[in-house]
Design a protein around this motif. Structure first.
Motif, PDB file in Angstrom:
ATOM      1  N   PHE A 151       0.799  -1.223   0.000  1.00 43.46           N
ATOM      2  CA  PHE A 151       0.000   0.000   0.000  1.00 43.46           C
ATOM      3  C   PHE A 151       0.838   1.283   0.000  1.00 43.46           C
ATOM      4  N   ALA A 152       1.762   1.401   0.935  1.00 37.89           N
ATOM      5  CA  ALA A 152       2.454   2.677   1.129  1.00 37.89           C
ATOM      6  C   ALA A 152       3.265   3.111  -0.082  1.00 37.89           C
ATOM      7  N   LEU A 153       3.941   2.180  -0.727  1.00 38.79           N
ATOM      8  CA  LEU A 153       4.767   2.537  -1.886  1.00 38.79           C
ATOM      9  C   LEU A 153       3.984   2.615  -3.193  1.00 38.79           C
ATOM     10  N   PRO A 154       3.104   1.672  -3.507  1.00 39.09           N
ATOM     11  CA  PRO A 154       2.414   1.768  -4.798  1.00 39.09           C
ATOM     12  C   PRO A 154       1.443   2.930  -4.906  1.00 39.09           C
ATOM     13  N   GLN A 175      11.054   2.384  -8.904  1.00 41.79           N
ATOM     14  CA  GLN A 175      11.152   2.200  -7.461  1.00 41.79           C
ATOM     15  C   GLN A 175      12.505   1.615  -7.086  1.00 41.79           C
ATOM     16  N   ASP A 176      12.919   0.573  -7.783  1.00 36.15           N
ATOM     17  CA  ASP A 176      14.183  -0.080  -7.467  1.00 36.15           C
ATOM     18  C   ASP A 176      15.364   0.866  -7.656  1.00 36.15           C
ATOM     19  N   ASN A 177      15.329   1.650  -8.723  1.00 38.92           N
ATOM     20  CA  ASN A 177      16.446   2.546  -8.986  1.00 38.92           C
ATOM     21  C   ASN A 177      16.468   3.743  -8.044  1.00 38.92           C
ATOM     22  N   SER A 178      15.303   4.259  -7.681  1.00 37.81           N
ATOM     23  CA  SER A 178      15.287   5.405  -6.767  1.00 37.81           C
ATOM     24  C   SER A 178      15.743   4.990  -5.370  1.00 37.81           C
ATOM     25  N   LYS A 179      15.473   3.743  -4.980  1.00 39.58           N
ATOM     26  CA  LYS A 179      15.977   3.259  -3.690  1.00 39.58           C
ATOM     27  C   LYS A 179      17.498   3.302  -3.654  1.00 39.58           C
ATOM     28  N   LEU A 180      18.124   2.958  -4.762  1.00 38.05           N
ATOM     29  CA  LEU A 180      19.577   3.001  -4.820  1.00 38.05           C
ATOM     30  C   LEU A 180      20.099   4.424  -4.671  1.00 38.05           C
ATOM     31  N   LEU A 181      19.352   5.396  -5.176  1.00 36.15           N
ATOM     32  CA  LEU A 181      19.807   6.781  -5.108  1.00 36.15           C
ATOM     33  C   LEU A 181      19.832   7.320  -3.693  1.00 36.15           C
ATOM     34  N   PHE A 244      11.449  10.624  -8.688  1.00 36.83           N
ATOM     35  CA  PHE A 244      12.088  10.164  -7.456  1.00 36.83           C
ATOM     36  C   PHE A 244      11.434  10.793  -6.228  1.00 36.83           C
ATOM     37  N   ALA A 245      11.322  12.118  -6.244  1.00 36.66           N
ATOM     38  CA  ALA A 245      10.785  12.816  -5.081  1.00 36.66           C
ATOM     39  C   ALA A 245       9.310  12.541  -4.884  1.00 36.66           C
ATOM     40  N   GLY A 246       8.610  12.198  -5.963  1.00 36.84           N
ATOM     41  CA  GLY A 246       7.169  12.061  -5.893  1.00 36.84           C
ATOM     42  C   GLY A 246       6.660  10.771  -5.311  1.00 36.84           C
ATOM     43  N   HIS A 247       7.534   9.783  -5.100  1.00 30.73           N
ATOM     44  CA  HIS A 247       6.990   8.554  -4.506  1.00 30.73           C
ATOM     45  C   HIS A 247       7.746   8.089  -3.270  1.00 30.73           C
ATOM     46  N   GLU A 248       9.049   8.309  -3.195  1.00 29.91           N
ATOM     47  CA  GLU A 248       9.787   7.837  -2.028  1.00 29.91           C
ATOM     48  C   GLU A 248       9.366   8.565  -0.754  1.00 29.91           C
ATOM     49  N   THR A 249       9.237   9.893  -0.832  1.00 27.28           N
ATOM     50  CA  THR A 249       8.930  10.661   0.370  1.00 27.28           C
ATOM     51  C   THR A 249       7.538  10.324   0.912  1.00 27.28           C
ATOM     52  N   THR A 250       6.531  10.375   0.057  1.00 21.87           N
ATOM     53  CA  THR A 250       5.167  10.122   0.515  1.00 21.87           C
ATOM     54  C   THR A 250       4.986   8.672   0.945  1.00 21.87           C
ATOM     55  N   GLU A 390      11.541  -4.685  16.094  1.00 21.22           N
ATOM     56  CA  GLU A 390      11.675  -5.609  14.968  1.00 21.22           C
ATOM     57  C   GLU A 390      11.457  -4.921  13.625  1.00 21.22           C
ATOM     58  N   ILE A 391      11.020  -3.675  13.653  1.00 24.48           N
ATOM     59  CA  ILE A 391      10.756  -2.931  12.422  1.00 24.48           C
ATOM     60  C   ILE A 391      12.045  -2.283  11.944  1.00 24.48           C
ATOM     61  N   PRO A 392      12.482  -2.557  10.719  1.00 23.91           N
ATOM     62  CA  PRO A 392      13.729  -1.965  10.214  1.00 23.91           C
ATOM     63  C   PRO A 392      13.495  -0.545   9.691  1.00 23.91           C
ATOM     64  N   PHE A 393      14.025   0.424  10.401  1.00 20.96           N
ATOM     65  CA  PHE A 393      13.859   1.815  10.009  1.00 20.96           C
ATOM     66  C   PHE A 393      15.019   2.285   9.129  1.00 20.96           C
ATOM     67  N   LYS A 394      14.769   3.331   8.356  1.00 18.25           N
ATOM     68  CA  LYS A 394      15.739   3.808   7.372  1.00 18.25           C
ATOM     69  C   LYS A 394      16.702   4.824   7.982  1.00 18.25           C
ATOM     70  N   HIS A 395      17.515   4.357   8.907  1.00 19.81           N
ATOM     71  CA  HIS A 395      18.518   5.241   9.488  1.00 19.81           C
ATOM     72  C   HIS A 395      19.600   5.591   8.468  1.00 19.81           C
ATOM     73  N   ASP A 396      19.696   4.819   7.381  1.00 19.90           N
ATOM     74  CA  ASP A 396      20.773   4.995   6.404  1.00 19.90           C
ATOM     75  C   ASP A 396      20.377   5.886   5.243  1.00 19.90           C
ATOM     76  N   GLY A 397      19.180   6.432   5.239  1.00 18.53           N
ATOM     77  CA  GLY A 397      18.718   7.216   4.100  1.00 18.53           C
ATOM     78  C   GLY A 397      18.534   8.675   4.427  1.00 18.53           C
ATOM     79  N   PHE A 398      18.366   9.490   3.400  1.00 21.80           N
ATOM     80  CA  PHE A 398      18.100  10.911   3.595  1.00 21.80           C
ATOM     81  C   PHE A 398      16.625  11.149   3.893  1.00 21.80           C
ATOM     82  N   VAL A 399      15.801  10.208   3.492  1.00 22.24           N
ATOM     83  CA  VAL A 399      14.378  10.252   3.815  1.00 22.24           C
ATOM     84  C   VAL A 399      14.121   9.142   4.821  1.00 22.24           C
ATOM     85  N   TYR A 400      13.643   9.506   6.001  1.00 19.35           N
ATOM     86  CA  TYR A 400      13.440   8.528   7.057  1.00 19.35           C
ATOM     87  C   TYR A 400      12.144   7.764   6.810  1.00 19.35           C
TER      88      TYR A 400
END
Length: 409
Positions: A151-154, A175-181, A244-250, A390-400
């Protein structure tokens, strides 16, 4: 002057939805302090809400790389170069989001028309249908499930696809490529390859729209190309930035907002069962304030002497302007660490401030205003199917956000 502490945005694993304890400690010291960066430099750290607006609203503050902004770490520099700093014209080394006026304003105007209230109202039934279809599929699938891919990503992926004129059948590719960015741990080689793939893809779409234009954002950029205001390469790069900005952040905001609501059942009940039509908009603003997924600070530099929070910042001095602490400033928001969906949080700093505030905020608001009520009302028994640690949070990204969010009903 207080002691200079290391710049630390590490969040507490016990309270993963709150800003980093070190950043909150700096806010408690005052709206303006200094911090020590990875390279030994000591920029100004702007944590207070009023100071945040003073700095970002000042025309003598620059966003352009190379003018003396706080140094990025090697990982940050590679990610910014590959993700945010998309070339827009031959010879340019940054995107319009990393430019000062007047060039920033010239390029930004080319895409602002896609985010007007009229365009958003026309898109609302489309996004509502997307949400309903995704929930239908989720309910027909395995229980428990991962809310991020189901739900959240699509949802924002489909919405930005419709706005841009991108076939949704290609959503897994971008989606796969923007995650790498945006992942801090991606190698420079892989990040640059992902950027190249996305740019080539958007260039191909532009070629098709030159022959058969539509009513979408990319077709609007084709008009700019035909008018000689933008090169095709520049348009492709701008399209990558929007995509990129239009789907990762939201997507991250949908997941974290759902987690926050389910952790606060009294607040979730207000949104699920309430009959106040204005509450949804108010609730979304409060969730944006409370969570602040764009963490890590906005890098800026003074181009002449300025005064922020009563302190003179000299020309050439770097600064980091922090959104998440501005959103927890008790001088602006009473009891700021409490989630209150009835709070008037319209002054939140999540989208930034000034000329560089988030271009896509109307679309983000639309998606969130639809996503949260749809989930809560159609799946009233929704619950988190994992312990918080147990939830893996995105501490490694610019968008949390959360890499995964197990839910059940």
């Amino acid at each position: 002057m207080t002691d200079i502490h290391d710049y630390d945005i590490t969040r507490d694993a016990r309270c993963p939805l709150d800003p980093a304890p070190a950043m909150l400690a700096r806010l408690a010291e005052g709206p303006l302090t200094r911090v020590r960066m990875w390279d030994g430099s000591t920029p100004w750290l702007i944590t207070g809400h009023t100071a945040h607006r003073e700095a970002l609203g000042c025309p003598a503050v620059s966003v352009e790389p190379g003018r003396g902004a706080p140094a990025l770490s090697p990982h940050e520099a590679a990610a910014i170069t590959a993700a945010a700093a998309q070339p827009q014209e031959p010879g340019a080394n940054t995107s319009f989001i990393m430019m000062d006026d007047p060039e920033h304003a010239r390029l930004r105007r080319m895409v602002t028309g896609a985010f007007t209230i009229k365009r958003m109202n026309a898109l609302r039934p489309v996004v509502q249908q997307i949400a309903d279809d995704l929930i239908d599929a989720m309910l027909d699938g395995p229980n428990p499930t991962d809310l991020v891919p189901s739900f959240a990503l699509p949802l924002p992926s489909l919405a930005i696809s419709a706005l841009l004129g991108v076939p949704y059948g290609d959503h897994e590719f971008f989606q796969d490529n923007s995650k790498l960015l945006i992942n801090r741990d991606t190698s420079a080689e892989d990040r640059n390859a992902a950027r190249a793939r996305l740019t080539d893809y958007l260039d191909g779409l532009l070629a098709g729209k030159m022959k058969d234009p539509g009513e979408d954002l990319l077709s609007g950029l084709v008009e700019r190309i035909n008018a000689g205001e933008l090169t095709r390469a520049g348009a492709a790069s701008m399209g990558v930035l929007m995509l990129f900005a239009g789907h990762e952040t939201t997507a991250n905001m949908i997941a974290l907002g759902t987690l926050a609501l389910l952790q606060h059942p009294d607040q979730a009940r207000l949104l699920r069962d309430g009959d106040d039509p204005g509450l949804t908009g108010t609730a979304v603003e409060e969730l944006l304030r409370f969570l602040t997924i764009t963490h890590g600070g906005l890098r800026r530099v003074a181009t002449e002497d300025i005064v922020v929070a009563g302190q003179t910042i000299r020309a050439g001095e770097p600064m980091i302007v922090v959104n998440e602490t501005a959103n927890r400033d008790p001088e602006i928001f009473a009891d700021p660490d409490r989630l209150d969906l009835t709070r008037d949080a319209r002054l939140h700093a999540t989208f930034g401030y000034g000329i560089h505030q988030c271009l896509g905020q109307p679309l983000a608001r639309l998606e969130l205003q639809i996503a949260y009520p749809a989930l809560l009302r159609r799946v009233p028994s929704l619950r988190i199917a994992a312990e918080i640690d147990e939830i893996p949070f995105k501490h490694d990204g610019f968008v949390y956000g959360a890499y995964r969010l197990p839910v059940a009903w």
